[in-house]
Design a protein around this motif. Structure first.
Motif, short mmCIF file in Angstrom:
data_model
loop_
_atom_site.label_atom_id
_atom_site.label_comp_id
_atom_site.label_asym_id
_atom_site.label_seq_id
_atom_site.Cartn_x
_atom_site.Cartn_y
_atom_site.Cartn_z
N THR A 59 0.86 -1.18 0.00
CA THR A 59 0.00 0.00 0.00
C THR A 59 0.90 1.23 0.00
O THR A 59 1.93 1.26 0.66
N VAL A 60 0.48 2.22 -0.79
CA VAL A 60 1.24 3.47 -0.93
C VAL A 60 0.26 4.62 -0.80
O VAL A 60 -0.88 4.55 -1.29
N PHE A 77 -7.67 2.53 1.01
CA PHE A 77 -7.80 2.34 2.45
C PHE A 77 -7.60 3.69 3.13
O PHE A 77 -6.75 4.48 2.70
N PRO A 78 -8.34 3.96 4.19
CA PRO A 78 -8.20 5.26 4.86
C PRO A 78 -6.85 5.40 5.57
O PRO A 78 -6.28 4.42 6.05
N PHE A 88 -4.47 5.34 1.31
CA PHE A 88 -3.56 4.34 0.75
C PHE A 88 -4.24 3.64 -0.42
O PHE A 88 -5.45 3.44 -0.42
N GLU A 89 -3.44 3.23 -1.40
CA GLU A 89 -3.93 2.41 -2.50
C GLU A 89 -3.13 1.11 -2.53
O GLU A 89 -1.92 1.11 -2.34
N LEU A 90 -3.82 0.02 -2.79
CA LEU A 90 -3.19 -1.28 -2.94
C LEU A 90 -2.56 -1.37 -4.32
O LEU A 90 -3.23 -1.15 -5.33
N LEU A 91 -1.28 -1.71 -4.36
CA LEU A 91 -0.55 -2.00 -5.59
C LEU A 91 -0.20 -3.48 -5.57
O LEU A 91 0.10 -4.04 -4.50
N VAL A 92 -0.24 -4.13 -6.72
CA VAL A 92 0.05 -5.56 -6.80
C VAL A 92 0.96 -5.85 -7.99
O VAL A 92 0.98 -5.12 -8.98
N LYS A 93 1.71 -6.95 -7.85
CA LYS A 93 2.58 -7.42 -8.94
C LYS A 93 2.55 -8.94 -8.95
O LYS A 93 2.81 -9.57 -7.92
#
Length: 182
Positions: free
Chosen positions: A131-132, A155-156, A174-179
């Motif tokens: 999360t970033v 996410f808050p 926050f935003e979820l980043l995935v790889k």
């Protein structure tokens, strides 16, 4: 040999111990908060004041089941760290810090690739997640160049919990980043 390859050959990785907690807090704080963080490019000093973590937070990561806090050293000195945590078919990547004066030389790219490899070898995971803070567009773009993608899952930010800093704006999330790793 390019700088990143030379840097990779010189790095050692080990699991953090409780004895590393104070040094890790100092490293993480230097990379993200206060004037020292401004010598690197990962600073959050313009959006958050106060602490990024504390000894208890670092110890919690070190001691948590399924979690590893990797210490990255060069010539016996602490230069970076990152957390990997097993979450089913995925691993979570966090608490990433590179000493500010060493940022921008390719170390981050080498370290995140090593963390992905270690997570795959340790747990057989198929995906890395993180999360970033969405306001960190330059950082998100850096992760996208490493193969991560934005999911739009937000996410808050924990406003009111000073363990995560003192926000200087009211729109943090926050935003979820995935790889995919395989």
């Amino acid at each position: 040999m390019d700088t990143a390859s030379r840097s990779a050959a010189e790095l050692t990785y080990r699991d953090a111990t409780a004895a590393d907690a104070d040094a890790l807090v100092a490293l993480i704080e230097s990379a993200y908060r206060g004037d020292s963080s401004r010598t690197g490019w990962t600073t959050e000093a313009d959006i958050l004041e106060g602490q990024r973590t504390d000894p208890k937070g670092v110890l919690d990561v070190i001691e948590a089941p399924g979690s590893r806090l990797l210490v990255v050293e060069r010539d016996g000195g602490l230069i970076a760290c990152c957390q990997i945590e097993h979450r089913g078919e995925a691993a979570y990547f966090g608490m990433f810090a590179v000493r500010p004066g060493l940022q921008g030389a390719g170390l981050g790219r080498v370290i995140i690739a090593a963390a992905e490899r270690i997570a795959c070898e340790t747990w057989g995971v198929r995906q890395m997640q993180m999360t970033v803070i969405t306001a960190r567009e330059e950082l998100i773009a850096w992760y996208e160049r490493r193969g991560y993608r934005r999911t739009g899952k937000l996410f808050p930010f924990p406003y009111g919990d000073e363990r995560f800093g003192l926000p200087q704006r009211d729109d943090l999330k926050f935003e979820l980043l995935v790889k995919p790793l395989v």
